[in-house]
Design an enzyme around this catalytic site. Structure first.
Site, short mmCIF file in Angstrom:
data_model
loop_
_atom_site.label_atom_id
_atom_site.label_comp_id
_atom_site.label_asym_id
_atom_site.label_seq_id
_atom_site.Cartn_x
_atom_site.Cartn_y
_atom_site.Cartn_z
N ARG A 19 11.99 -23.57 -4.92
CA ARG A 19 12.94 -23.26 -3.84
C ARG A 19 12.87 -21.77 -3.50
O ARG A 19 12.94 -21.38 -2.33
CB ARG A 19 14.37 -23.58 -4.26
CG ARG A 19 14.78 -25.02 -4.18
CD ARG A 19 16.27 -25.13 -4.50
NE ARG A 19 16.68 -26.51 -4.75
CZ ARG A 19 17.88 -26.86 -5.16
NH1 ARG A 19 18.80 -25.92 -5.39
NH2 ARG A 19 18.18 -28.14 -5.36
N ALA B 11 20.20 -47.70 -7.23
CA ALA B 11 20.52 -48.38 -5.98
C ALA B 11 21.76 -47.79 -5.31
O ALA B 11 21.87 -47.79 -4.08
CB ALA B 11 20.72 -49.87 -6.23
N SER C 8 21.34 -39.96 -8.96
CA SER C 8 20.04 -39.38 -9.34
C SER C 8 20.17 -38.22 -10.30
O SER C 8 19.17 -37.56 -10.60
CB SER C 8 19.30 -38.91 -8.08
OG SER C 8 20.05 -37.91 -7.40
N GLU D 210 0.82 -1.20 0.00
CA GLU D 210 0.00 0.00 0.00
C GLU D 210 0.86 1.26 0.00
O GLU D 210 0.55 2.24 -0.68
CB GLU D 210 -0.93 0.01 1.23
CG GLU D 210 -1.89 -1.17 1.26
CD GLU D 210 -1.34 -2.34 2.05
OE1 GLU D 210 -2.14 -3.05 2.68
OE2 GLU D 210 -0.10 -2.56 2.04
N SER E 223 21.46 -36.04 12.98
CA SER E 223 21.37 -36.46 14.39
C SER E 223 22.71 -36.48 15.10
O SER E 223 22.83 -36.07 16.25
CB SER E 223 20.72 -37.85 14.47
OG SER E 223 19.37 -37.80 14.07
N GLY F 76 16.30 -37.55 1.09
CA GLY F 76 16.29 -38.94 0.66
C GLY F 76 15.09 -39.70 1.18
O GLY F 76 14.27 -39.16 1.95
N CYS G 3 -0.33 0.26 7.71
CA CYS G 3 -0.74 0.74 6.38
C CYS G 3 -2.11 1.42 6.44
O CYS G 3 -2.40 2.30 5.64
CB CYS G 3 -0.77 -0.42 5.39
SG CYS G 3 0.87 -1.09 5.01
N CYS H 52 -2.44 -3.85 7.15
CA CYS H 52 -2.07 -4.06 8.54
C CYS H 52 -2.51 -2.88 9.40
O CYS H 52 -2.56 -1.73 8.95
CB CYS H 52 -0.56 -4.29 8.68
SG CYS H 52 0.47 -2.91 8.15
N THR I 175 21.84 -37.21 2.36
CA THR I 175 21.90 -36.54 1.06
C THR I 175 23.13 -35.64 0.97
O THR I 175 23.79 -35.56 -0.07
CB THR I 175 20.62 -35.71 0.84
OG1 THR I 175 19.49 -36.59 0.84
CG2 THR I 175 20.67 -34.96 -0.48
#
Length: 378
Positions: free
Chosen positions: A193, A173, A177, A58, A231, A302, A93, A84, A205
């Site tokens: 993204r 396997a 990829s 605005e 972890s 993954g 605003c 707002c 990954t």
């Protein structure tokens, strides 16, 4: 939520929605808002939300009109989200619109922020400005799905992205990829993204693929936060994901002072959030990201971490690119354990289906609360 047909949305609001889309990758954690000011049937001011701390849509539109030498008293303001009414990083605003003397404000979507919801419209009405709730609410909601999620649930909208073959393989396997899908799908993936406040992956990954997980294939004013679920703090300090540009956040379950110090020396932040099983507490992690004002959380991980997020009921949306090829044996989208009967399967509905280059892009959302699938042990 269904969207309106273009013909059902007035031209001024359609333009405001197009302006709001320009705030993707710019305004986070603020919502993506567009504003158009019309006087005597002519657009005299346009604007969209700028970076956090900068002017809202605005204000930009009012300044645009002022720069043209236009007096906006009595004009109609078309805005994609309720203005707002509180002091945040910037003044309200609503105060600027009242001071400008506009005659009418057409709003597409009520602001889900408890500090604003309904109060912005009430303040305008109290000042004698006509307030209308117009078309375009579904479109504004879609643009701000993460902001709405954070305001209403205290957590970001979690979107899980994967590229798979016709037989559901996300990698060979051995983990290879690159690349299952074509260049157009990869570029489109970077656009998703760009929408995100954070991009998340797992340490597996990071160690196998050494991804950057930044936005490169489309222009962006900012880089999302990169988040690693790790972890035991096994992320190599020299990994590409830890390098600039952008900040890095590592969630761990077990502290290792030496490894933590090595990551922090590279600029990464390490947070310990252990679960009773000695892994990262994923629900606590998502809640923490909400407190950090992450609206959309984009996951590129993954099959094990994907399965854990699905088993925890944290996935709001699947973004799946399907390549027209068969890979045979390999890794899947999610390493969920076996189920006893088909009725126990996780169900999803198609929210959007579109061809991107030579591949197919599927956007899916959970259909209902399903029994907890069996998460992998890791």
């Amino acid at each position: 939520m269904t969207t309106s047909s273009p013909a059902a949305i007035p031209a001024a609001m359609r333009e405001a929605l197009a302006l709001a889309a320009r705030a993707v990758g710019l305004s986070e954690p603020n919502p993506r808002v567009g504003c158009v000011i019309v006087a005597d049937g002519v657009v005299v001011g346009r604007g969209h939300t700028h970076a956090a701390g900068g002017p809202h849509a605005e204000i930009v539109a009012l300044r645009d009109a002022a720069g043209r030498g236009v007096d906006v008293r009595g004009a109609a303001v078309h805005v994609t989200l309720e203005p707002c009414a509180h002091h945040g990083r910037t003044p309200p605003c609503t105060d600027a619109l009242v001071a400008a003397g506009v005659g009418r404000v057409v709003i597409a979507l009520r602001d889900p922020n408890p500090l604003v919801s309904g109060q912005g419209a009430a303040r305008l009405a109290a000042a004698g400005i006509a307030v209308e709730w117009g078309a375009g609410g579904a479109e504004s909601h879609a643009l701000n799905i993460g902001f709405v999620s954070r305001m209403e649930r205290g957590r970001p909208w979690l979107r899980m992205k994967a590229a798979v073959s016709l037989d559901g393989r996300s990698a060979l396997a051995d983990g290879s990829s690159r690349w299952i899908t074509g260049a157009a799908a990869r570029t489109d993936g970077h656009a998703w993204r760009k929408r995100a406040g954070a991009v998340l992956t797992g340490v597996g990954t990071v160690r196998e693929d050494d991804p950057r997980l930044d936005v490169r294939l489309v222009a962006s004013a900012r880089q999302p936060l990169r988040v690693i679920v790790d972890s035991r703090l096994e992320t190599p300090p020299e990994a590409r994901i830890v390098q600039p540009p952008g900040a890095v956040l590592v969630y761990a379950a077990v502290d290792d002072p030496a490894r933590r110090a090595a990551l922090e020396l590279r600029g990464a932040e390490v947070v310990l959030l252990p679960s009773p099983r000695g892994k990262v507490d994923l629900a606590a992690m998502v809640a923490d990201l909400g407190r950090r004002e992450i609206n959309e959380l984009h996951v590129e991980a993954g099959e094990k971490l994907n399965a854990s997020l699905l088993a925890a009921g944290l996935v709001d949306e699947l973004l799946v690119y399907v390549a027209p090829r068969l890979l045979g044996s390999g890794r899947g989208l999610a390493a969920l354990g076996p189920i006893a009967q088909l009725d126990d399967a996780l169900g999803f509905s198609f929210h959007d289906v579109e061809r991107v280059g030579g591949d197919l892009r599927l956007l899916l959302r959970p259909t209902a609360v399903s029994p907890d699938p069996v998460a992998p042990t890791r």
